[in-house]
Design an enzyme around this catalytic site. Structure first.
Site, PDB file in Angstrom:
ATOM      1  N   ASP A  26      -0.020   1.242  -1.921  1.00 22.23           N
ATOM      2  CA  ASP A  26      -0.128   0.610  -3.687  1.00 22.23           C
ATOM      3  C   ASP A  26      -1.070   1.381  -3.719  1.00 22.23           C
ATOM      4  O   ASP A  26      -2.084   1.198  -5.213  1.00 22.23           O
ATOM      5  CB  ASP A  26      -0.639  -0.628  -3.671  1.00 22.23           C
ATOM      6  CG  ASP A  26      -0.211  -1.659  -5.119  1.00 22.23           C
ATOM      7  OD1 ASP A  26       0.047  -0.933  -5.713  1.00 22.23           O
ATOM      8  OD2 ASP A  26      -0.372  -2.923  -5.577  1.00 22.23           O
ATOM      9  N   GLY A  60      -6.354  -7.795  -2.667  1.00 24.82           N
ATOM     10  CA  GLY A  60      -5.725  -8.468  -1.590  1.00 24.82           C
ATOM     11  C   GLY A  60      -4.949  -9.489  -1.484  1.00 24.82           C
ATOM     12  O   GLY A  60      -3.592  -9.808  -0.848  1.00 24.82           O
ATOM     13  N   LYS A 114       3.808   3.184  -3.912  1.00 26.11           N
ATOM     14  CA  LYS A 114       4.226   2.907  -5.067  1.00 26.11           C
ATOM     15  C   LYS A 114       3.536   4.688  -5.492  1.00 26.11           C
ATOM     16  O   LYS A 114       3.487   5.770  -4.983  1.00 26.11           O
ATOM     17  CB  LYS A 114       2.191   2.416  -5.675  1.00 26.11           C
ATOM     18  CG  LYS A 114       2.059   2.265  -7.433  1.00 26.11           C
ATOM     19  CD  LYS A 114       0.773   2.661  -7.941  1.00 26.11           C
ATOM     20  CE  LYS A 114       0.052   1.077  -7.172  1.00 26.11           C
ATOM     21  NZ  LYS A 114       0.590  -0.088  -8.491  1.00 26.11           N
ATOM     22  N   ASP A 151     -12.643   5.316   2.641  1.00 27.54           N
ATOM     23  CA  ASP A 151     -11.158   6.143   1.607  1.00 27.54           C
ATOM     24  C   ASP A 151     -10.896   6.519   2.711  1.00 27.54           C
ATOM     25  O   ASP A 151     -10.668   7.801   4.074  1.00 27.54           O
ATOM     26  CB  ASP A 151     -12.321   7.660   1.520  1.00 27.54           C
ATOM     27  CG  ASP A 151     -11.788   8.421   0.687  1.00 27.54           C
ATOM     28  OD1 ASP A 151     -10.433   8.328   0.876  1.00 27.54           O
ATOM     29  OD2 ASP A 151     -12.263   9.721  -0.112  1.00 27.54           O
ATOM     30  N   TRP A 159      -1.444  -8.209  -1.260  1.00 24.00           N
ATOM     31  CA  TRP A 159      -0.889  -7.988  -0.341  1.00 24.00           C
ATOM     32  C   TRP A 159      -1.012  -8.487   1.430  1.00 24.00           C
ATOM     33  O   TRP A 159       0.378  -9.104   1.665  1.00 24.00           O
ATOM     34  CB  TRP A 159      -0.166  -6.177  -1.040  1.00 24.00           C
ATOM     35  CG  TRP A 159       0.296  -5.648  -2.027  1.00 24.00           C
ATOM     36  CD1 TRP A 159       0.936  -6.239  -2.917  1.00 24.00           C
ATOM     37  CD2 TRP A 159       1.664  -4.396  -1.695  1.00 24.00           C
ATOM     38  NE1 TRP A 159       2.069  -5.817  -3.627  1.00 24.00           N
ATOM     39  CE2 TRP A 159       1.821  -4.715  -3.257  1.00 24.00           C
ATOM     40  CE3 TRP A 159       1.820  -3.405  -1.155  1.00 24.00           C
ATOM     41  CZ2 TRP A 159       2.705  -2.917  -3.745  1.00 24.00           C
ATOM     42  CZ3 TRP A 159       2.063  -2.063  -1.744  1.00 24.00           C
ATOM     43  CH2 TRP A 159       3.126  -2.553  -2.762  1.00 24.00           C
ATOM     44  N   ASP A 193      -9.395  -0.146   1.495  1.00 27.75           N
ATOM     45  CA  ASP A 193      -9.696   0.538   0.075  1.00 27.75           C
ATOM     46  C   ASP A 193     -11.451   0.630   0.259  1.00 27.75           C
ATOM     47  O   ASP A 193     -12.012   0.323   1.239  1.00 27.75           O
ATOM     48  CB  ASP A 193     -10.036  -0.641  -0.500  1.00 27.75           C
ATOM     49  CG  ASP A 193      -8.881  -0.209  -1.962  1.00 27.75           C
ATOM     50  OD1 ASP A 193      -7.687  -1.238  -2.504  1.00 27.75           O
ATOM     51  OD2 ASP A 193     -10.191   0.174  -2.616  1.00 27.75           O
TER      52      ASP A 193
END
Ligand SMILES: C[S@@+](CC[C@H](N)C(=O)[O-])C[C@H]1O[C@@H](n2cnc3c(N)ncnc32)[C@H](O)[C@@H]1O
Length: 206
Positions: free
Chosen positions: A120, A62, A160, A96, A64, A80
């Site tokens: 990310d 958490g 990312k 998911d 971000w 997540d």
């Protein structure tokens, strides 16, 4: 989630524990050292503003989300596979992201439009480099496809990435879809890490 997946996640969280930046993050009230990465990107690139709607893909634990909710009064939605403790000002889903029904729920929460998509997401590592890189690339593509569905022409997409065989290909794919794409190497990344972030701005019209 399978036991194997859970133990890989547990391993990721153990590595975090050992890291001095994790302690620095905690001292400043952040849940993860990743928070410093988003702060660094925002300081360099002026990514987040007070009125933007933000999607945070791969948001646990958490960090971000904490940064995002500090920066905007707009809607913030995080997702997540793992649980994420509540963050004031954020709507969090445990699901998911690669499932279409998760994407449909996120789109509904935003009424179809977000200004900034952050990803990310990182796959659980198998140790087989080619397979891990392919999974990481799949996550970048899934995030990019979502960004293209939800962003307005002025939208921003940060993801990312891991430098490897897929990296130049992903960059090319992104350049076809966005007006500008930058590669960001961060001071806040671990020295040995192959991670770099794609920052894309301005959705090209189809
Ligand atoms: C590096 S961590 C994110 C850290 C986060 N940005 C923070 O600041 O705390 C990567 C996360 O991506 C998540 N992830 C990987 N694949 C995912 C998927 N298919 N759907 C949702 N989350 C996923 C993992 O569970 C993991 O928690």
């Amino acid at each position: 989630m399978s036991q194997k997946r859970q133990s890989k996640s547990a391993q990721w969280h153990r590595v975090q524990e050992q890291d001095t930046q994790v302690r620095a993050a905690r001292a400043q009230g952040y849940r993860s050292r990743s928070a410093f990465k988003l702060l660094e990107i925002d300081a360099r690139e002026r990514l987040l503003h007070s009125d933007v709607q933000i999607a945070d893909l791969g948001c646990s634990p958490g960090g971000w989300l904490q940064v995002a909710t500090q920066k905007t009064d707009g809607k913030v939605v995080g997702v997540d596979l793992l649980p994420t403790k509540p963050v004031v000002g954020a709507h969090i889903l445990q699901a998911d992201f690669t499932q279409e029904k998760t994407i449909a729920t996120i789109l509904e929460l935003f009424d179809g439009r977000a200004d900034v998509v952050l990803s990310d997401m990182a796959p659980n590592l198998s140790g087989i480099a080619a397979a891990d890189q392919a999974r990481a690339a799949e996550l970048v593509r899934a995030a990019m496809n979502f960004a293209l569905r939800v962003l307005p022409p002025t939208g921003r997409f940060l993801s990312k990435g891991f430098q490897g065989d897929d990296f130049p290909l992903l960059l090319e794919e992104m350049k076809k879809q966005f007006m500008t794409v930058k590669i960001l190497h961060l001071q806040a990344s671990r020295a040995a890490s192959k991670e770099a972030y794609f920052l894309a701005r301005g959705v090209r019209k189809a």
